[in-house]
Design a protein around this motif. Structure first.
Motif, PDB file in Angstrom:
ATOM      1  N   SER A 313       0.778  -1.345  -0.003  1.00 36.70           N
ATOM      2  CA  SER A 313       0.069  -0.065   0.009  1.00 36.70           C
ATOM      3  C   SER A 313       0.898   1.225   0.009  1.00 36.70           C
ATOM      4  O   SER A 313       1.763   1.399   0.881  1.00 36.70           O
ATOM      5  N   ARG A 314       0.554   2.419  -0.967  1.00 40.32           N
ATOM      6  CA  ARG A 314       1.276   3.691  -0.906  1.00 40.32           C
ATOM      7  C   ARG A 314       0.474   4.683  -1.592  1.00 40.32           C
ATOM      8  O   ARG A 314      -0.641   4.239  -2.299  1.00 40.32           O
ATOM      9  N   ARG A 315       0.935   5.855  -1.300  1.00 34.94           N
ATOM     10  CA  ARG A 315       0.091   6.851  -2.152  1.00 34.94           C
ATOM     11  C   ARG A 315       0.692   7.070  -3.531  1.00 34.94           C
ATOM     12  O   ARG A 315       2.070   6.848  -3.901  1.00 34.94           O
ATOM     13  N   MET A 324      -2.836   0.171  -3.750  1.00 30.74           N
ATOM     14  CA  MET A 324      -2.042  -0.849  -3.481  1.00 30.74           C
ATOM     15  C   MET A 324      -1.111  -1.054  -4.868  1.00 30.74           C
ATOM     16  O   MET A 324      -1.312  -0.907  -5.859  1.00 30.74           O
ATOM     17  N   HIS A 325       0.344  -0.759  -4.247  1.00 32.43           N
ATOM     18  CA  HIS A 325       1.313  -1.012  -5.571  1.00 32.43           C
ATOM     19  C   HIS A 325       1.715  -2.585  -5.838  1.00 32.43           C
ATOM     20  O   HIS A 325       2.033  -3.270  -4.977  1.00 32.43           O
ATOM     21  N   LYS A 326       1.085  -2.804  -6.911  1.00 36.10           N
ATOM     22  CA  LYS A 326       0.923  -4.262  -7.095  1.00 36.10           C
ATOM     23  C   LYS A 326       2.450  -4.855  -7.640  1.00 36.10           C
ATOM     24  O   LYS A 326       2.686  -6.228  -8.126  1.00 36.10           O
ATOM     25  N   VAL A 328       7.054  -3.920  -7.927  1.00 37.22           N
ATOM     26  CA  VAL A 328       8.129  -3.177  -7.339  1.00 37.22           C
ATOM     27  C   VAL A 328       8.613  -2.342  -8.461  1.00 37.22           C
ATOM     28  O   VAL A 328       8.486  -2.555  -9.676  1.00 37.22           O
ATOM     29  N   ASP A 329       9.264  -0.971  -8.154  1.00 39.35           N
ATOM     30  CA  ASP A 329       9.843  -0.319  -9.070  1.00 39.35           C
ATOM     31  C   ASP A 329      11.345   0.011  -9.020  1.00 39.35           C
ATOM     32  O   ASP A 329      11.863   0.032  -8.049  1.00 39.35           O
ATOM     33  N   TYR A 330      11.785  -0.126 -10.165  1.00 37.26           N
ATOM     34  CA  TYR A 330      13.326   0.186 -10.464  1.00 37.26           C
ATOM     35  C   TYR A 330      13.815   1.315 -11.205  1.00 37.26           C
ATOM     36  O   TYR A 330      13.273   1.418 -12.065  1.00 37.26           O
ATOM     37  N   PRO A 404      11.882   7.735 -15.397  1.00 34.09           N
ATOM     38  CA  PRO A 404      12.102   6.322 -16.470  1.00 34.09           C
ATOM     39  C   PRO A 404      12.353   5.320 -15.270  1.00 34.09           C
ATOM     40  O   PRO A 404      13.216   5.624 -14.213  1.00 34.09           O
ATOM     41  N   HIS A 405      11.522   4.457 -15.037  1.00 34.03           N
ATOM     42  CA  HIS A 405      11.770   3.349 -14.254  1.00 34.03           C
ATOM     43  C   HIS A 405      10.959   2.054 -14.687  1.00 34.03           C
ATOM     44  O   HIS A 405      10.226   2.028 -15.575  1.00 34.03           O
ATOM     45  N   LEU A 406      11.405   0.808 -14.166  1.00 33.74           N
ATOM     46  CA  LEU A 406      10.738  -0.183 -14.417  1.00 33.74           C
ATOM     47  C   LEU A 406       9.761  -0.670 -13.342  1.00 33.74           C
ATOM     48  O   LEU A 406      10.079  -0.874 -12.283  1.00 33.74           O
ATOM     49  N   HIS A 407       8.459  -0.749 -13.824  1.00 32.98           N
ATOM     50  CA  HIS A 407       7.535  -1.262 -12.878  1.00 32.98           C
ATOM     51  C   HIS A 407       7.427  -2.754 -13.079  1.00 32.98           C
ATOM     52  O   HIS A 407       7.111  -3.335 -14.373  1.00 32.98           O
ATOM     53  N   TYR A 408       7.620  -3.669 -12.115  1.00 37.08           N
ATOM     54  CA  TYR A 408       7.856  -5.013 -12.304  1.00 37.08           C
ATOM     55  C   TYR A 408       6.731  -5.940 -11.433  1.00 37.08           C
ATOM     56  O   TYR A 408       6.668  -5.586 -10.217  1.00 37.08           O
TER      57      TYR A 408
HETATM   58 ZN   LIG Z   1       5.272   0.526  -9.885  1.00 37.36          ZN
END
Ligand SMILES: [Zn+2]
Length: 468
Positions: A313-315, A324-326, A328-330, A404-408
Protein backbone atom coordinates in the motif's frame (compact mmCIF):
# COMPACT_ATOMS: atom_id res chain seq x y z
CA UNK A 1 67.62 -45.68 -22.34
CA UNK A 2 67.82 -43.46 -25.42
CA UNK A 3 64.70 -42.82 -27.42
CA UNK A 4 64.95 -45.50 -30.04
CA UNK A 5 62.56 -45.96 -32.92
CA UNK A 6 60.87 -48.57 -30.81
CA UNK A 7 60.54 -46.08 -27.95
CA UNK A 8 59.16 -43.39 -30.22
CA UNK A 9 56.55 -45.81 -31.52
CA UNK A 10 55.45 -46.40 -27.96
CA UNK A 11 55.22 -42.71 -27.29
CA UNK A 12 53.19 -42.18 -30.39
CA UNK A 13 50.87 -45.00 -29.43
CA UNK A 14 50.53 -43.40 -26.07
CA UNK A 15 49.38 -40.19 -27.69
CA UNK A 16 46.95 -42.03 -29.85
CA UNK A 17 45.48 -44.00 -27.03
CA UNK A 18 45.32 -40.96 -24.83
CA UNK A 19 43.29 -39.39 -27.54
CA UNK A 20 41.54 -36.63 -25.73
CA UNK A 21 44.40 -35.49 -23.53
CA UNK A 22 46.77 -33.20 -25.20
CA UNK A 23 47.27 -29.97 -23.32
CA UNK A 24 50.87 -29.20 -22.88
CA UNK A 25 50.31 -28.58 -19.21
CA UNK A 26 48.75 -31.95 -18.66
CA UNK A 27 51.41 -33.54 -20.76
CA UNK A 28 53.98 -32.11 -18.41
CA UNK A 29 52.07 -33.29 -15.37
CA UNK A 30 51.82 -36.76 -16.77
CA UNK A 31 55.47 -36.71 -17.51
CA UNK A 32 56.26 -35.75 -13.94
CA UNK A 33 54.02 -38.42 -12.62
CA UNK A 34 54.95 -41.21 -14.97
CA UNK A 35 58.46 -40.31 -16.10
CA UNK A 36 59.17 -43.85 -17.14
CA UNK A 37 56.30 -43.88 -19.55
CA UNK A 38 57.80 -41.09 -21.56
CA UNK A 39 61.18 -42.70 -21.96
CA UNK A 40 60.86 -46.41 -21.96
CA UNK A 41 58.12 -48.90 -21.46
CA UNK A 42 54.58 -48.68 -20.30
CA UNK A 43 53.39 -50.60 -17.32
CA UNK A 44 49.93 -52.01 -17.01
CA UNK A 45 48.95 -49.14 -14.70
CA UNK A 46 49.94 -46.52 -17.29
CA UNK A 47 47.85 -48.13 -19.94
CA UNK A 48 44.94 -48.27 -17.56
CA UNK A 49 45.21 -44.58 -16.88
CA UNK A 50 45.45 -43.72 -20.52
CA UNK A 51 42.49 -45.83 -21.47
CA UNK A 52 40.34 -44.23 -18.79
CA UNK A 53 40.33 -41.03 -20.74
CA UNK A 54 39.61 -42.66 -24.02
CA UNK A 55 36.61 -44.26 -22.36
CA UNK A 56 35.46 -40.83 -21.31
CA UNK A 57 35.18 -39.83 -24.94
CA UNK A 58 32.95 -42.79 -25.56
CA UNK A 59 30.81 -42.07 -22.54
CA UNK A 60 30.26 -38.51 -23.52
CA UNK A 61 29.25 -39.60 -26.92
CA UNK A 62 26.09 -40.83 -25.28
CA UNK A 63 25.37 -37.38 -23.86
CA UNK A 64 25.60 -35.57 -27.14
CA UNK A 65 24.11 -37.52 -30.00
CA UNK A 66 26.10 -37.50 -33.18
CA UNK A 67 29.31 -37.27 -31.34
CA UNK A 68 30.46 -40.82 -31.71
CA UNK A 69 31.01 -40.38 -35.42
CA UNK A 70 33.61 -37.77 -34.66
CA UNK A 71 35.40 -39.95 -32.18
CA UNK A 72 36.82 -42.40 -34.65
CA UNK A 73 40.19 -43.61 -33.50
CA UNK A 74 41.90 -42.46 -36.68
CA UNK A 75 40.65 -38.91 -36.37
CA UNK A 76 41.79 -38.82 -32.78
CA UNK A 77 45.16 -40.19 -33.56
CA UNK A 78 45.75 -37.64 -36.27
CA UNK A 79 44.71 -34.79 -34.12
CA UNK A 80 46.81 -35.79 -31.14
CA UNK A 81 50.07 -36.21 -32.97
CA UNK A 82 52.43 -33.40 -32.14
CA UNK A 83 52.88 -31.82 -35.54
CA UNK A 84 56.31 -30.62 -36.33
CA UNK A 85 55.65 -31.05 -40.05
CA UNK A 86 54.76 -27.92 -41.95
CA UNK A 87 50.97 -28.22 -42.06
CA UNK A 88 50.68 -27.31 -45.73
CA UNK A 89 52.69 -30.30 -46.84
CA UNK A 90 50.09 -32.56 -45.26
CA UNK A 91 47.85 -31.69 -48.12
CA UNK A 92 50.44 -31.96 -50.87
CA UNK A 93 48.54 -33.47 -53.76
CA UNK A 94 49.73 -36.86 -54.86
CA UNK A 95 49.07 -36.09 -58.54
CA UNK A 96 52.00 -33.65 -58.62
CA UNK A 97 54.46 -36.17 -57.39
CA UNK A 98 57.41 -34.26 -58.86
CA UNK A 99 56.48 -30.86 -57.46
CA UNK A 100 58.19 -29.59 -54.41
CA UNK A 101 56.35 -27.01 -52.38
CA UNK A 102 58.30 -24.42 -50.43
CA UNK A 103 56.35 -23.28 -47.43
CA UNK A 104 56.99 -19.76 -46.22
CA UNK A 105 55.68 -18.29 -43.00
CA UNK A 106 54.81 -14.61 -43.20
CA UNK A 107 56.79 -12.71 -40.62
CA UNK A 108 55.60 -9.76 -38.61
CA UNK A 109 55.96 -6.55 -40.63
CA UNK A 110 56.75 -8.40 -43.84
CA UNK A 111 54.86 -7.37 -46.97
CA UNK A 112 53.58 -9.80 -49.55
CA UNK A 113 56.04 -8.24 -52.04
CA UNK A 114 58.91 -9.08 -49.72
CA UNK A 115 57.77 -12.67 -49.38
CA UNK A 116 57.66 -13.07 -53.16
CA UNK A 117 61.02 -11.38 -53.49
CA UNK A 118 62.56 -13.71 -50.92
CA UNK A 119 61.45 -16.60 -53.12
CA UNK A 120 62.96 -14.94 -56.20
CA UNK A 121 59.55 -14.59 -57.81
CA UNK A 122 59.16 -11.41 -59.90
CA UNK A 123 56.63 -8.77 -58.85
CA UNK A 124 54.85 -9.19 -62.20
CA UNK A 125 53.92 -12.75 -61.20
CA UNK A 126 52.59 -11.56 -57.87
CA UNK A 127 50.45 -8.94 -59.62
CA UNK A 128 49.11 -11.65 -61.92
CA UNK A 129 47.82 -13.42 -58.81
CA UNK A 130 46.49 -10.22 -57.28
CA UNK A 131 44.52 -9.41 -60.44
CA UNK A 132 41.84 -11.68 -59.04
CA UNK A 133 39.94 -9.61 -56.43
CA UNK A 134 39.18 -12.70 -54.32
CA UNK A 135 42.90 -13.47 -54.08
CA UNK A 136 43.71 -9.86 -53.37
CA UNK A 137 41.17 -9.81 -50.56
CA UNK A 138 42.54 -12.88 -48.84
CA UNK A 139 46.19 -11.95 -49.31
CA UNK A 140 45.65 -8.42 -48.04
CA UNK A 141 44.43 -9.91 -44.76
CA UNK A 142 47.41 -12.18 -44.16
CA UNK A 143 48.61 -12.27 -40.59
CA UNK A 144 52.08 -13.03 -39.29
CA UNK A 145 52.46 -16.78 -39.12
CA UNK A 146 50.25 -17.37 -42.16
CA UNK A 147 51.71 -19.93 -44.53
CA UNK A 148 52.17 -19.51 -48.24
CA UNK A 149 53.16 -22.31 -50.56
CA UNK A 150 55.39 -21.77 -53.60
CA UNK A 151 55.99 -24.44 -56.25
CA UNK A 152 58.94 -23.48 -58.45
CA UNK A 153 60.09 -25.27 -61.58
CA UNK A 154 63.75 -26.08 -62.42
CA UNK A 155 64.26 -22.57 -63.81
CA UNK A 156 62.84 -21.00 -60.66
CA UNK A 157 59.62 -19.89 -62.35
CA UNK A 158 56.50 -20.05 -60.21
CA UNK A 159 54.23 -22.85 -61.39
CA UNK A 160 51.99 -23.10 -58.34
CA UNK A 161 50.96 -20.93 -55.42
CA UNK A 162 48.96 -21.82 -52.35
CA UNK A 163 47.33 -19.83 -49.58
CA UNK A 164 44.45 -20.07 -47.14
CA UNK A 165 41.48 -18.02 -48.22
CA UNK A 166 39.71 -18.46 -44.90
CA UNK A 167 39.78 -20.87 -41.95
CA UNK A 168 38.13 -23.64 -43.95
CA UNK A 169 39.36 -23.12 -47.52
CA UNK A 170 42.78 -23.48 -49.02
CA UNK A 171 43.33 -22.15 -52.55
CA UNK A 172 45.81 -23.68 -54.94
CA UNK A 173 46.68 -21.75 -58.11
CA UNK A 174 48.19 -23.31 -61.23
CA UNK A 175 50.15 -20.57 -63.02
CA UNK A 176 51.54 -22.64 -65.89
CA UNK A 177 49.04 -21.63 -68.57
CA UNK A 178 47.82 -18.38 -70.02
CA UNK A 179 45.11 -18.14 -67.42
CA UNK A 180 45.46 -19.05 -63.78
CA UNK A 181 43.58 -22.17 -62.79
CA UNK A 182 42.23 -22.23 -59.29
CA UNK A 183 41.51 -25.20 -57.10
CA UNK A 184 39.80 -24.86 -53.74
CA UNK A 185 40.57 -27.48 -51.12
CA UNK A 186 38.38 -27.80 -48.08
CA UNK A 187 40.44 -27.83 -44.94
CA UNK A 188 39.02 -30.66 -42.91
CA UNK A 189 38.32 -30.09 -39.24
CA UNK A 190 37.65 -32.65 -36.55
CA UNK A 191 35.93 -32.25 -33.22
CA UNK A 192 37.40 -33.89 -30.18
CA UNK A 193 36.90 -33.89 -26.46
CA UNK A 194 39.44 -32.73 -23.94
CA UNK A 195 39.52 -32.84 -20.19
CA UNK A 196 41.25 -29.88 -18.67
CA UNK A 197 41.89 -28.74 -15.11
CA UNK A 198 43.46 -25.65 -13.67
CA UNK A 199 44.08 -23.99 -10.39
CA UNK A 200 43.47 -20.27 -10.07
CA UNK A 201 46.59 -18.32 -9.38
CA UNK A 202 45.57 -14.69 -9.70
CA UNK A 203 42.68 -14.63 -12.13
CA UNK A 204 40.10 -17.08 -13.33
CA UNK A 205 40.46 -15.78 -16.85
CA UNK A 206 44.20 -16.35 -16.89
CA UNK A 207 43.78 -19.86 -15.45
CA UNK A 208 41.12 -20.65 -18.02
CA UNK A 209 43.28 -19.46 -20.87
CA UNK A 210 46.21 -21.46 -19.52
CA UNK A 211 43.98 -24.53 -19.44
CA UNK A 212 43.23 -23.99 -23.12
CA UNK A 213 39.72 -22.60 -22.80
CA UNK A 214 38.56 -19.93 -25.21
CA UNK A 215 37.28 -16.64 -23.75
CA UNK A 216 33.79 -17.75 -24.83
CA UNK A 217 34.12 -21.05 -22.97
CA UNK A 218 35.27 -19.24 -19.84
CA UNK A 219 32.22 -16.99 -20.12
CA UNK A 220 29.93 -20.02 -20.38
CA UNK A 221 31.38 -21.33 -17.14
CA UNK A 222 30.96 -18.03 -15.25
CA UNK A 223 27.82 -16.58 -16.84
CA UNK A 224 25.86 -19.72 -17.55
CA UNK A 225 26.84 -22.87 -15.69
CA UNK A 226 27.84 -21.55 -12.26
CA UNK A 227 26.48 -18.02 -12.17
CA UNK A 228 23.61 -18.93 -9.82
CA UNK A 229 25.80 -20.70 -7.29
CA UNK A 230 29.16 -18.96 -7.33
CA UNK A 231 29.93 -15.30 -6.92
CA UNK A 232 32.96 -15.04 -9.15
CA UNK A 233 34.05 -11.83 -7.46
CA UNK A 234 34.89 -13.99 -4.43
CA UNK A 235 36.98 -16.56 -6.25
CA UNK A 236 40.31 -17.07 -4.47
CA UNK A 237 43.75 -18.25 -5.48
CA UNK A 238 43.76 -22.02 -4.98
CA UNK A 239 40.20 -22.43 -6.25
CA UNK A 240 40.10 -24.74 -9.22
CA UNK A 241 38.02 -26.12 -11.99
CA UNK A 242 37.86 -28.97 -14.46
CA UNK A 243 36.02 -29.02 -17.73
CA UNK A 244 35.24 -31.44 -20.51
CA UNK A 245 35.23 -29.37 -23.67
CA UNK A 246 34.72 -29.89 -27.34
CA UNK A 247 37.63 -28.79 -29.41
CA UNK A 248 37.95 -28.16 -33.12
CA UNK A 249 41.17 -29.31 -34.70
CA UNK A 250 42.49 -28.76 -38.16
CA UNK A 251 45.63 -30.36 -39.52
CA UNK A 252 47.00 -31.04 -36.09
CA UNK A 253 46.34 -27.59 -34.72
CA UNK A 254 43.64 -26.72 -32.28
CA UNK A 255 41.69 -23.85 -33.74
CA UNK A 256 39.06 -23.39 -31.08
CA UNK A 257 37.18 -24.68 -28.08
CA UNK A 258 33.45 -25.07 -28.28
CA UNK A 259 30.80 -26.41 -25.98
CA UNK A 260 31.55 -27.23 -22.37
CA UNK A 261 30.00 -30.65 -21.81
CA UNK A 262 30.78 -30.88 -18.13
CA UNK A 263 32.51 -28.77 -15.54
CA UNK A 264 33.34 -28.74 -11.86
CA UNK A 265 34.33 -25.72 -9.84
CA UNK A 266 35.79 -25.89 -6.36
CA UNK A 267 35.66 -22.75 -4.26
CA UNK A 268 35.32 -22.10 -0.55
CA UNK A 269 35.73 -25.85 0.12
CA UNK A 270 32.70 -26.73 -1.99
CA UNK A 271 32.64 -28.40 -5.36
CA UNK A 272 29.91 -27.45 -7.82
CA UNK A 273 29.23 -29.59 -10.83
CA UNK A 274 27.40 -28.93 -14.08
CA UNK A 275 26.60 -31.25 -16.96
CA UNK A 276 25.28 -30.17 -20.31
CA UNK A 277 22.25 -32.12 -21.44
CA UNK A 278 19.67 -31.53 -24.16
CA UNK A 279 16.12 -31.37 -22.86
CA UNK A 280 13.36 -30.86 -25.41
CA UNK A 281 16.01 -29.95 -27.96
CA UNK A 282 17.49 -27.25 -25.75
CA UNK A 283 20.85 -27.49 -24.00
CA UNK A 284 20.82 -26.84 -20.27
CA UNK A 285 23.22 -27.47 -17.41
CA UNK A 286 22.25 -29.81 -14.59
CA UNK A 287 23.64 -31.01 -11.28
CA UNK A 288 24.76 -34.61 -11.01
CA UNK A 289 21.25 -35.38 -9.67
CA UNK A 290 19.60 -33.92 -12.76
CA UNK A 291 18.40 -30.64 -11.26
CA UNK A 292 18.84 -27.57 -13.44
CA UNK A 293 21.61 -25.26 -12.27
CA UNK A 294 19.60 -22.38 -13.56
CA UNK A 295 16.97 -20.91 -11.24
CA UNK A 296 13.42 -20.70 -12.57
CA UNK A 297 13.44 -16.91 -12.06
CA UNK A 298 16.04 -14.24 -11.62
CA UNK A 299 15.08 -11.95 -8.76
CA UNK A 300 15.89 -8.67 -10.54
CA UNK A 301 15.04 -8.43 -14.23
CA UNK A 302 17.25 -5.38 -14.64
CA UNK A 303 20.97 -4.97 -13.98
CA UNK A 304 22.35 -2.23 -11.74
CA UNK A 305 19.06 -0.56 -10.80
CA UNK A 306 17.88 1.02 -7.55
CA UNK A 307 14.69 -0.19 -5.91
CA UNK A 308 12.64 3.03 -5.85
CA UNK A 309 9.27 1.74 -4.65
CA UNK A 310 8.40 -1.50 -2.91
CA UNK A 311 5.37 -3.76 -2.97
CA UNK A 312 2.26 -2.89 -0.96
CA UNK A 313 0.00 0.00 0.00
CA UNK A 314 1.30 3.50 -0.86
CA UNK A 315 0.27 6.92 -2.07
CA UNK A 316 0.34 6.88 -5.86
CA UNK A 317 3.11 9.23 -7.07
CA UNK A 318 1.03 10.59 -9.96
CA UNK A 319 -2.59 10.21 -8.82
CA UNK A 320 -1.90 11.17 -5.20
CA UNK A 321 -4.39 8.64 -3.81
CA UNK A 322 -3.73 5.64 -1.53
CA UNK A 323 -3.45 2.55 -3.64
CA UNK A 324 -2.00 -0.91 -3.60
CA UNK A 325 1.31 -1.02 -5.45
CA UNK A 326 1.10 -4.36 -7.14
CA UNK A 327 4.74 -4.63 -8.04
CA UNK A 328 8.14 -3.12 -7.40
CA UNK A 329 9.79 -0.18 -9.15
CA UNK A 330 13.40 -0.01 -10.23
CA UNK A 331 14.75 3.42 -11.13
CA UNK A 332 17.17 3.27 -14.05
CA UNK A 333 18.19 5.38 -16.99
CA UNK A 334 16.01 5.41 -20.08
CA UNK A 335 17.23 2.68 -22.42
CA UNK A 336 18.54 0.33 -19.70
CA UNK A 337 17.85 -3.21 -20.95
CA UNK A 338 15.12 -5.25 -19.22
CA UNK A 339 15.48 -9.03 -19.11
CA UNK A 340 12.98 -11.85 -19.07
CA UNK A 341 12.94 -13.10 -15.46
CA UNK A 342 12.54 -16.68 -16.61
CA UNK A 343 11.98 -18.82 -19.69
CA UNK A 344 8.55 -17.88 -20.97
CA UNK A 345 6.07 -17.43 -23.76
CA UNK A 346 5.18 -13.83 -24.66
CA UNK A 347 1.56 -13.34 -23.57
CA UNK A 348 1.22 -9.65 -24.35
CA UNK A 349 3.32 -6.97 -25.98
CA UNK A 350 1.79 -3.51 -26.58
CA UNK A 351 0.24 -0.54 -24.77
CA UNK A 352 -2.04 -0.56 -21.74
CA UNK A 353 -3.48 2.44 -19.92
CA UNK A 354 -1.23 3.49 -17.03
CA UNK A 355 1.37 0.85 -17.86
CA UNK A 356 2.39 2.46 -21.16
CA UNK A 357 4.50 0.05 -23.22
CA UNK A 358 4.14 -3.23 -21.41
CA UNK A 359 5.23 -6.85 -21.82
CA UNK A 360 3.58 -9.77 -20.03
CA UNK A 361 5.33 -13.14 -19.97
CA UNK A 362 3.76 -16.51 -19.20
CA UNK A 363 6.23 -18.82 -17.48
CA UNK A 364 3.88 -21.77 -17.16
CA UNK A 365 2.71 -23.43 -13.94
CA UNK A 366 0.55 -20.38 -13.21
CA UNK A 367 3.37 -17.83 -13.15
CA UNK A 368 3.32 -14.58 -15.13
CA UNK A 369 5.51 -11.47 -14.97
CA UNK A 370 4.76 -7.95 -16.17
CA UNK A 371 7.17 -5.19 -17.21
CA UNK A 372 5.78 -1.66 -17.63
CA UNK A 373 6.69 1.88 -18.77
CA UNK A 374 9.17 0.66 -21.40
CA UNK A 375 10.61 3.24 -23.79
CA UNK A 376 10.69 0.56 -26.49
CA UNK A 377 10.34 -3.19 -26.90
CA UNK A 378 12.98 -5.77 -27.69
CA UNK A 379 12.46 -7.95 -30.76
CA UNK A 380 9.31 -9.68 -29.53
CA UNK A 381 6.10 -11.10 -30.90
CA UNK A 382 3.10 -12.39 -29.04
CA UNK A 383 3.32 -16.17 -28.64
CA UNK A 384 7.07 -16.27 -29.03
CA UNK A 385 9.32 -18.21 -26.61
CA UNK A 386 11.91 -16.13 -24.77
CA UNK A 387 14.81 -17.39 -22.73
CA UNK A 388 15.60 -16.23 -19.22
CA UNK A 389 17.91 -13.23 -19.36
CA UNK A 390 17.08 -12.25 -22.93
CA UNK A 391 16.31 -8.57 -23.48
CA UNK A 392 12.59 -7.95 -23.86
CA UNK A 393 12.61 -4.13 -23.75
CA UNK A 394 14.19 -0.96 -22.42
CA UNK A 395 13.47 1.27 -19.44
CA UNK A 396 11.34 4.34 -20.13
CA UNK A 397 8.54 6.44 -18.65
CA UNK A 398 5.58 5.68 -20.91
CA UNK A 399 2.14 5.53 -19.25
CA UNK A 400 1.66 6.95 -15.74
CA UNK A 401 5.23 7.52 -14.59
CA UNK A 402 7.06 10.44 -13.04
CA UNK A 403 10.45 9.37 -14.36
CA UNK A 404 12.17 6.48 -16.15
CA UNK A 405 11.76 3.24 -14.20
CA UNK A 406 10.72 -0.37 -14.56
CA UNK A 407 7.48 -1.37 -12.87
CA UNK A 408 7.71 -5.13 -12.36
CA UNK A 409 4.89 -7.47 -11.29
CA UNK A 410 4.97 -11.12 -10.35
CA UNK A 411 1.69 -13.05 -10.39
CA UNK A 412 1.00 -16.57 -9.20
CA UNK A 413 -2.33 -17.96 -10.44
CA UNK A 414 -3.49 -14.39 -11.09
CA UNK A 415 -2.59 -13.11 -7.60
CA UNK A 416 0.00 -10.34 -7.30
CA UNK A 417 2.93 -11.39 -5.15
CA UNK A 418 5.94 -9.44 -3.93
CA UNK A 419 8.70 -10.38 -6.40
CA UNK A 420 11.33 -9.69 -3.74
CA UNK A 421 10.01 -12.20 -1.23
CA UNK A 422 7.84 -14.71 -3.10
CA UNK A 423 9.16 -18.27 -3.00
CA UNK A 424 10.23 -19.02 -6.54
CA UNK A 425 9.14 -22.40 -7.83
CA UNK A 426 12.02 -24.84 -8.19
CA UNK A 427 12.95 -25.49 -11.82
CA UNK A 428 11.73 -28.74 -13.34
CA UNK A 429 14.25 -31.54 -12.72
CA UNK A 430 14.98 -34.18 -15.34
CA UNK A 431 12.54 -37.06 -15.20
CA UNK A 432 11.94 -40.53 -16.59
CA UNK A 433 13.94 -41.57 -19.61
CA UNK A 434 15.78 -38.23 -19.72
CA UNK A 435 16.96 -38.69 -16.15
CA UNK A 436 18.00 -42.28 -16.77
CA UNK A 437 20.02 -41.31 -19.84
CA UNK A 438 21.53 -38.40 -18.00
CA UNK A 439 22.55 -40.48 -14.98
CA UNK A 440 24.04 -43.23 -17.05
CA UNK A 441 26.20 -40.76 -18.90
CA UNK A 442 27.26 -38.37 -16.20
CA UNK A 443 28.24 -40.47 -13.20
CA UNK A 444 31.31 -41.93 -14.91
CA UNK A 445 32.12 -38.54 -16.43
CA UNK A 446 32.28 -36.98 -13.02
CA UNK A 447 34.54 -39.77 -11.84
CA UNK A 448 36.88 -39.04 -14.74
CA UNK A 449 37.05 -35.37 -13.93
CA UNK A 450 37.76 -36.25 -10.34
CA UNK A 451 40.56 -38.63 -11.22
CA UNK A 452 41.94 -35.91 -13.49
CA UNK A 453 41.96 -33.48 -10.59
CA UNK A 454 43.52 -36.03 -8.32
CA UNK A 455 46.26 -36.56 -10.82
CA UNK A 456 46.92 -32.87 -11.22
CA UNK A 457 46.44 -31.69 -7.67
CA UNK A 458 47.50 -34.68 -5.60
CA UNK A 459 50.42 -32.63 -4.31
CA UNK A 460 48.12 -29.80 -3.20
CA UNK A 461 45.72 -31.76 -1.10
CA UNK A 462 43.98 -35.06 -0.86
CA UNK A 463 40.26 -34.54 -0.94
CA UNK A 464 40.14 -31.44 1.27
CA UNK A 465 37.34 -30.12 -0.90
CA UNK A 466 33.95 -31.38 0.19
CA UNK A 467 31.35 -32.27 -2.34
CA UNK A 468 28.04 -30.57 -2.17
ZN1 LIG B 1 5.25 0.65 -9.98
Amino acid sequence: MPLTDHGRGRKQQFHERLGILHHRQLHRKLKERFPAAFNTRWTRRHWLHASLFVTLGALLATIVPGFSAQLQPTAQANATLPLQLPPLTLHAPARDAGVFWDIVQVESGQTLGEVFESMGVPAATMHRILDNPANQDALARLRPGAELGFALDEEGALRGFRFDRNPTQRVELDLRGETIHEKVLERATTTRLAVTSAEIDHSLYAAGRKAGLSPAAIAVMTDEIFKYDIDFKDVQPGDRFSAVVEETWREGERIGTGKILAATFTTDKKTYTGFRFDRNGKAEYFTAEGRPLKKSFIRMPIPYARLSSSFGSRRHPVLGTMRMHKGVDYAAGTGTPIMAAGDARVQFVGQQRGYGNVVILDHGRGHTTLYAHMSRFGKLKKGQQVAQGSVIGYVGSTGLATGPHLHYEFRVNGVHRNPLSVTMPPPEPLKGADLAAFKAATAPTLARMESMEQMMFAHVDSGKAKKR
